[in-house]
Scaffold this active site. Structure first.
Site, mmCIF file in Angstrom:
data_model
loop_
_atom_site.group_PDB
_atom_site.id
_atom_site.type_symbol
_atom_site.label_atom_id
_atom_site.label_comp_id
_atom_site.label_asym_id
_atom_site.label_seq_id
_atom_site.Cartn_x
_atom_site.Cartn_y
_atom_site.Cartn_z
ATOM 1 N N SER A 240 60.791 46.366 -26.138
ATOM 2 C CA SER A 240 60.390 45.097 -26.783
ATOM 3 C C SER A 240 58.865 44.932 -26.713
ATOM 4 O O SER A 240 58.255 44.406 -27.650
ATOM 5 C CB SER A 240 61.106 43.899 -26.153
ATOM 6 O OG SER A 240 60.675 43.687 -24.834
ATOM 7 N N MET B 137 59.454 53.984 -16.690
ATOM 8 C CA MET B 137 60.036 53.835 -15.366
ATOM 9 C C MET B 137 59.705 54.975 -14.394
ATOM 10 O O MET B 137 60.357 55.113 -13.364
ATOM 11 C CB MET B 137 61.565 53.643 -15.469
ATOM 12 C CG MET B 137 61.965 52.424 -16.281
ATOM 13 S SD MET B 137 61.024 50.915 -15.876
ATOM 14 C CE MET B 137 61.860 50.441 -14.372
ATOM 15 N N HIS C 33 53.153 44.388 -16.014
ATOM 16 C CA HIS C 33 54.091 44.201 -14.900
ATOM 17 C C HIS C 33 54.598 42.755 -14.900
ATOM 18 O O HIS C 33 53.799 41.812 -15.010
ATOM 19 C CB HIS C 33 53.407 44.524 -13.557
ATOM 20 C CG HIS C 33 54.374 44.455 -12.421
ATOM 21 N ND1 HIS C 33 55.289 45.459 -12.171
ATOM 22 C CD2 HIS C 33 54.614 43.479 -11.522
ATOM 23 C CE1 HIS C 33 56.043 45.096 -11.148
ATOM 24 N NE2 HIS C 33 55.654 43.910 -10.737
#
Ligand code: GRF
Length: 201
Positions: free
Chosen positions: A12, A89, A108
């Site tokens: 997104s 990730m 973050h």
């Protein structure tokens, strides 16, 4: 300038970046979207936007460093100047970070240095904070640690659920991250130690 976005999942943030490039707000070419996960929805979003994709699996490489080296070779071939991590990730090796010094950005979902790690939203919600937020920072050799570019606070209401908080955080990310990338692409970010100065355009 040419840049790459790294994403492992939904994408997104990648979508928000693609749209900011299309609107002309980010004055750089999004040349490659890289993923470590073949099933990442981010790759679909890139393909739909006509952006080149690259996917390499960690399990096809003997070591973290040989994996990162292969990614770097591809990026250099494409003439990539900087990288925006958006839900990537994996932790980059020091080797990788040195190949793009002060040229890797990350988003973050907490107010760093609180709640580092993969579960920033869940960890802050479970801890019971009343205020959390979003951080955009440069990447260095330590996880979620480099100099902070932009930060914005998000209030946690009495009725908040993890789902509603996640939605609020994402909304801020999608506004803040393209803004930080645009500042970087315009050469308006100057790093002085841990501080990032935003120069006038
Ligand atoms: C975001 O919340 C980002 O802050 C974190 O991972 C999430 C990625 O979401 N690093 P998406 O893939 O961009 O939708």
């Amino acid at each position: 300038m040419k840049f790459a976005v790294f994403a492992s999942g939904q994408g997104s943030n990648l979508q928000a970046i693609i749209e900011a490039v299309q609107r002309g707000e980010i004055k750089a070419e999004l040349a490659v979207v890289f993923s470590d996960n073949r099933k990442a929805h981010a790759l679909k979003r890139a393909q739909e936007a006509g952006i080149k994709t690259l996917c390499l699996c960690r399990k096809d490489y003997a070591t973290k460093q040989s994996y990162d080296r292969s990614i770097v070779i591809h990026l250099k071939e494409e003439g990539i100047d900087f990288i925006a991590l958006a839900g990537y990730m994996r932790i980059l090796t020091p080797f990788f970070v040195k190949e793009f010094p002060k040229r890797i950005l990350n988003v973050h979902p907490s107010l760093l240095p609180s709640f580092k790690g993969a579960e920033g939203i869940k960890d802050s919600f479970t801890y019971g904070v009343k205020v959390t937020g979003v951080t955009i920072h440069f990447v260095d050799e330590k996880m979620d640690h480099g100099p902070i570019i932009l930060q914005e606070a998000v209030k946690v209401s009495e009725e908040e659920t993890l789902e509603s908080l996640t939605e609020k955080i994402h909304k801020v990310e999608h506004r803040l991250y393209p803004k930080a990338i645009a500042l970087f692409a315009d050469g308006r970010l100057k790093i002085k130690g841990r501080k990032v100065e935003i120069l006038n355009g």
